[in-house]
Write an enzyme that holds these catalytic residues in place. Structure first.
Site, PDB file in Angstrom:
ATOM      1  N   GLY A  12       0.687  -1.271   0.055  1.00  0.00           N
ATOM      2  CA  GLY A  12      -0.196   0.234   0.016  1.00  0.00           C
ATOM      3  C   GLY A  12       0.866   1.211   0.119  1.00  0.00           C
ATOM      4  O   GLY A  12       0.369   2.243   0.280  1.00  0.00           O
ATOM      5  N   SER A  13       2.200   1.162  -0.434  1.00  0.00           N
ATOM      6  CA  SER A  13       2.749   2.402  -0.472  1.00  0.00           C
ATOM      7  C   SER A  13       2.144   3.738  -1.431  1.00  0.00           C
ATOM      8  O   SER A  13       2.319   4.605  -1.169  1.00  0.00           O
ATOM      9  CB  SER A  13       4.337   2.095  -0.909  1.00  0.00           C
ATOM     10  OG  SER A  13       4.444   1.859  -2.012  1.00  0.00           O
ATOM     11  N   ASN A  14       1.722   2.917  -2.588  1.00  0.00           N
ATOM     12  CA  ASN A  14       1.054   3.907  -3.376  1.00  0.00           C
ATOM     13  C   ASN A  14       0.001   4.636  -2.870  1.00  0.00           C
ATOM     14  O   ASN A  14      -0.494   5.814  -2.980  1.00  0.00           O
ATOM     15  CB  ASN A  14       0.667   3.427  -4.778  1.00  0.00           C
ATOM     16  CG  ASN A  14       1.854   3.466  -5.637  1.00  0.00           C
ATOM     17  OD1 ASN A  14       2.223   4.258  -6.241  1.00  0.00           O
ATOM     18  ND2 ASN A  14       2.628   2.073  -5.631  1.00  0.00           N
ATOM     19  N   LEU A  84      -4.442  -6.944  -7.964  1.00  0.00           N
ATOM     20  CA  LEU A  84      -3.871  -7.971  -8.976  1.00  0.00           C
ATOM     21  C   LEU A  84      -5.089  -8.897  -9.579  1.00  0.00           C
ATOM     22  O   LEU A  84      -4.795  -9.420 -10.521  1.00  0.00           O
ATOM     23  CB  LEU A  84      -3.186  -9.027  -8.085  1.00  0.00           C
ATOM     24  CG  LEU A  84      -1.762  -8.305  -7.533  1.00  0.00           C
ATOM     25  CD1 LEU A  84      -0.846  -9.311  -6.932  1.00  0.00           C
ATOM     26  CD2 LEU A  84      -0.998  -7.248  -8.464  1.00  0.00           C
ATOM     27  N   HIS A 103       1.099   0.615 -13.575  1.00  0.00           N
ATOM     28  CA  HIS A 103       1.656  -0.666 -13.818  1.00  0.00           C
ATOM     29  C   HIS A 103       3.268  -0.435 -13.878  1.00  0.00           C
ATOM     30  O   HIS A 103       3.624   0.904 -14.358  1.00  0.00           O
ATOM     31  CB  HIS A 103       1.416  -1.090 -15.222  1.00  0.00           C
ATOM     32  CG  HIS A 103       2.004  -2.492 -15.615  1.00  0.00           C
ATOM     33  ND1 HIS A 103       1.538  -3.524 -15.119  1.00  0.00           N
ATOM     34  CD2 HIS A 103       3.227  -2.673 -16.419  1.00  0.00           C
ATOM     35  CE1 HIS A 103       2.320  -4.447 -15.475  1.00  0.00           C
ATOM     36  NE2 HIS A 103       3.218  -4.194 -16.151  1.00  0.00           N
TER      37      HIS A 103
HETATM   38  C1  GAR Z   1       3.354  -1.041  -7.564  1.00  0.00           C
HETATM   39  O1  GAR Z   1       4.738  -1.117  -7.812  1.00  0.00           O
HETATM   40  C2  GAR Z   1       2.444  -1.119  -8.867  1.00  0.00           C
HETATM   41  O2  GAR Z   1       3.061  -0.862  -9.917  1.00  0.00           O
HETATM   42  C3  GAR Z   1       2.293  -2.878  -8.860  1.00  0.00           C
HETATM   43  O3  GAR Z   1       2.220  -3.160  -7.616  1.00  0.00           O
HETATM   44  C4  GAR Z   1       3.125  -2.465  -6.579  1.00  0.00           C
HETATM   45  C5  GAR Z   1       2.280  -2.116  -5.456  1.00  0.00           C
HETATM   46  O4  GAR Z   1       3.055  -1.514  -4.652  1.00  0.00           O
HETATM   47  N1  GAR Z   1       1.195  -3.094  -9.830  1.00  0.00           N
HETATM   48  C6  GAR Z   1       1.309  -4.190 -10.476  1.00  0.00           C
HETATM   49  O5  GAR Z   1       2.310  -4.920 -10.449  1.00  0.00           O
HETATM   50  C7  GAR Z   1       0.152  -4.375 -11.452  1.00  0.00           C
HETATM   51  N2  GAR Z   1       0.008  -5.279 -12.425  1.00  0.00           N
HETATM   52  P1  GAR Z   1       2.452  -0.966  -3.155  1.00  0.00           P
HETATM   53  O6  GAR Z   1       1.588  -1.849  -2.438  1.00  0.00           O
HETATM   54  O7  GAR Z   1       3.733  -0.494  -2.119  1.00  0.00           O
HETATM   55  O8  GAR Z   1       1.552   0.214  -3.717  1.00  0.00           O
END
Ligand code: GAR
Length: 201
Positions: A12-14, A84, A103
């Site tokens: 969940g960093s985004n 996902l 992505h």
């Molecule tokens: C992110 O890097 C995002 O781009 C990727 O999952 C990560 C989630 O990080 N998404 C995919 O690969 C989708 N195909 P987070 O949980 O720290 O936000």
């Protein structure tokens, strides 16, 4: 005040970067985080940040009730931040041009089913690419194929592994994702379903 619904299944960093960017301002807030893993890090953080969460199983995710519940939030955007599962066609149809995914590579390369997180970074490194990046795009019925809103690039260094590359990619994501969402909200593209094609930075 715009409401964002964030779908996330990982750390969940985004989601956190988006939440912190909009802060206590009047522009936008995360009204709900939808997650498909009860042990996901994003849930711990969301509880701490006092953001409502909903852990869904596959049956709920595919149900009409789920669609109805999402509609009650009247979200300006549904934001996929490390989510996902493929988005059901019915959800895409109801929220067309309002679902935005990030992505961790330069689509159309290194996308599609099974291409997420470390799998993507390993594939980029194994392919000998000198450059990777992020793609923010609308979600349609086909995995990773919706119209591209923006891409940002970074180098791949010879000694990179999936962790070091992921760190660089996360840096891009945390900067550009909130700002791109803000752009969509401010310009009204989020409401009108219009978009700007592939402005690369
Ligand atoms: C992110 O890097 C995002 O781009 C990727 O999952 C990560 C989630 O990080 N998404 C995919 O690969 C989708 N195909 P987070 O949980 O720290 O936000």
């Amino acid at each position: 005040m715009h409401t964002l619904i964030v779908f996330a299944s990982g750390q969940g960093s985004n989601a956190r970067a988006i939440h912190e960017y909009f802060g206590r301002g009047q522009q936008a807030r995360i009204g709900l985080i939808v997650c498909n893993r009860a042990d996901a890090g994003v849930l711990t953080w969301a509880q701490h940040a006092e953001i409502p969460t909903w852990v869904v199983d596959r049956q709920t995710f595919m149900s009409e009730d789920f669609l109805r519940q999402l509609q009650t939030y009247q979200p300006s955007l549904i934001v996929l931040a490390g989510f996902l599962w493929k988005i059901p066609d019915a959800l895409v149809a109801i929220f067309r041009n309002k679902i935005v995914n990030i992505h961790p590579a330069l689509l159309p390369d290194f996308g599609g089913k099974g291409m997420y997180g470390a799998h993507v970074h390993r594939a980029v490194i194994e392919a000998g690419k000198k450059e990777s990046g992020i793609t923010i795009h609308y979600v349609d019925e086909v995995y990773d194929s919706g119209d591209i809103i923006m891409q940002a690039r970074c180098p791949v260094h010879p000694d990179d592994d999936d962790l070091t590359l992921a760190g660089r990619i996360h840096g891009l994501e945390h900067f550009f994702f909130p700002r791109t969402l803000e752009y969509l909200l401010q310009t009204g593209f989020a409401a009108s379903g219009q978009y700007t094609k592939a402005s690369s930075v």
